[in-house]
Design an enzyme around this catalytic site. Structure first.
Site, short mmCIF file in Angstrom:
data_model
loop_
_atom_site.label_atom_id
_atom_site.label_comp_id
_atom_site.label_asym_id
_atom_site.label_seq_id
_atom_site.Cartn_x
_atom_site.Cartn_y
_atom_site.Cartn_z
N GLU A 162 52.99 -115.55 -14.76
CA GLU A 162 53.09 -116.74 -15.61
C GLU A 162 54.42 -117.50 -15.56
OE1 GLU A 162 52.06 -115.40 -19.54
OE2 GLU A 162 49.93 -115.44 -19.07
N GLU A 370 43.94 -111.88 -16.66
CA GLU A 370 44.00 -111.59 -18.10
C GLU A 370 43.00 -112.46 -18.83
OE1 GLU A 370 47.88 -111.89 -20.03
OE2 GLU A 370 48.85 -110.96 -18.30
#
Ligand code: BG6
Length: 472
Positions: A162, A370
């Site tokens: 991320e 995720e």
């Protein structure tokens, strides 16, 4: 490398679950320091012990296998491999991950290893962290050690977790270390992360490995409430801000013109973007895009002056606030259910997102690295954890992923965040995402599989064959 099996797994990250913060030769990270400082004042707890996964990894992995999962995504703590960030490799740390990887293989679990998930060696952090270009070199050296030590058994790598969200928290919301609010510094840090990732991808290939290496990007389908020109324009800026500024770079191997133009137009210093880096980005395109999918974002035109970024880390039901003059503001659909942390529940967003990704990057395989929902869970009188709301959320996502695959999207795997309840960064331990409940008040850190754990096991059994057949 071609795996015909769809990966069904769950995920964690080192700082959030390992504990043992001063054990096994480990050096200190930025999060160790931050959590022990007075800046950690929202939920002042630490990851010193967390789930004690460092000592209990084997029982945790065995439970994943018993739950029908065939993959586990975890991250390596850089500070266990090279404790001071740049010096010698540490055998004790390496041996820990050897044991962990071997336990995965023993239970038929495919490891997907993230090299960097927010925890940076303290030494590098103090020298400017990702704002300092030298960190990219240190990272590549660290990545090389990991490839050498674990590359014979690990077939799936993720370079960085991320770049968008981490830097937004570090330099936008200012709630992660170094706790500043400066988009200028954010752009720079993010650039160096992308550069480091590209270098690691090229290195991995150059070393002759056959596995897949990708980057994990938090991605959002971007929508708007009013079908008007200025709303569409705001949505375009939101897409650039959250998605394209990362995904184009690692998938297409170049920064989009519109990104540079926008930043230049706003007077940001871009002198760190070097001409010679263009070749590095080109050579560092990923094999798959790791997608962390939690919610959609609604964009609207920004009518206010300046920049305001406020996260919700308390779970008090307030929504997060985000507006950036000249770009967009976040909007809200009042009719939709939200978590106490203000996250919208809208599973169809994954379908919209996967179709958007397929349109922009037609040949790029995706792994959902995720997906999950954080909430206050508790143990009922019957000793079980009945997290029906989580089952509904995850079921919605899996169903929409299936529809996207039916529509031709190349999805190779799905990982629930998280394998068990973990430390939720500055949200502390009350915001739980796990398929398995961890009793953090119990000395023994007792684990209780939640209803969602059993739901996941059934889902894998029911959908496994069809999803395997769809693996392209
Ligand atoms: C992702 C991160 O952004 O979201 C995880 O990769 C994180 O590390 C997860 O835990 C949930 O976010 P949070 O802040 O609610 O724990």
């Amino acid at each position: 490398m071609k795996n015909r099996k769809f990966l069904w797994g769950s995920a964690t990250a080192a700082y959030q679950c390992e504990g043992a913060w001063k054990e096994g030769g480990k050096g200190l990270s930025n999060w160790d320091v931050f959590c022990h400082s007075d800046k950690n004042n929202v939920n002042p707890v630490t990851g010193d012990v967390a789930c004690d996964h460092y000592h209990r990894y084997e029982e945790d992995i065995k439970r994943m296998a018993e739950g029908g999962q065939n993959a586990y995504r975890f991250s390596i703590a850089w500070t266990r491999i090279i404790p001071d960030g740049t010096g010698e490799r540490d055998r004790e740390g390496i041996d820990f991950y050897n044991r962990l990887i071997n336990a995965c293989l023993k239970y038929g679990i495919e490891p997907l290893v993230t090299l960097y998930h927010y925890d940076l060696p303290k030494t590098l952090f103090e020298m400017g962290g990702w704002e300092n270009r030298d960190t990219t070199e240190a990272y590549v050296r660290y990545a090389k050690v990991c490839f050498e030590e674990f590359g014979d058994r690990v077939n799936y790598w993720a370079t960085i977790n991320e770049p968008n969200y981490e830097t937004l928290c570090c330099y936008g919301y200012g709630n992660y270390p170094p706790n500043v609010k400066s988009l200028e510094r954010r752009w720079k840090a993010m650039y160096h992360m992308m550069l480091a990732s590209a270098k690691a991808v090229a290195l991995y290939r150059g070393m002759g490995y056959q596995g897949m290496i990708g980057l994990v990007s938090d991605c959002y389908s971007i929508d708007f409430m009013e079908d008007a020109e200025e709303y569409r324009k705001a949505a375009g800026f939101a897409d650039l801000f959250f998605n394209i500024s990362v995904n184009d770079v690692c998938v297409r191997g170049a920064y989009p013109e519109e990104y540079r133009d926008k930043l230049m137009e706003e007077g940001y210093d871009l002198s760190y973007m070097r001409k010679e880096d263009e070749e590095i980005f080109k050579a560092g395109c990923v094999d798959y895009l790791g997608v962390n999918a939690y919610c959609r974002y609604l964009a609207k035109p920004c009518t206010e002056k300046g920049i305001s970024l406020t996260a919700n880390n308390t779970g008090d039901g307030k929504k997060k606030k985000l507006f950036i003059e000249g770009w967009f503001a976040l909007d809200e659909d009042k009719g939709l259910e939200k978590t106490p942390w203000g996250m919208e529940i809208y599973p169809k967003s994954i379908y919209d997102l996967l179709l958007d990704l397929k349109k922009r990057y037609p040949n790029m395989p995706v792994i959902i690295t995720e997906n999950g929902v954080g909430n206050y869970d508790s143990v009922s009188e019957d000793g079980e954890v009945h997290d029906q709301y989580r089952i509904e959320y995850l079921q919605g996502y899996v169903d929409w992923i299936e529809k996207a695959m039916d529509a031709g999207c190349d999805v190779r795997g799905y990982f629930v965040w998280s394998a068990m309840d973990v430390y939720s960064w500055i949200n502390g331990y009350k915001k739980r995402y796990g398929l398995v409940y961890v009793d953090f008040d119990d000395q023994g850190l007792r684990r209780i599989p939640k209803d969602s754990y059993y739901w996941y096991k059934n889902t894998i059994r029911e959908k496994g064959e069809k999803f395997d057949g769809k693996v392209q």
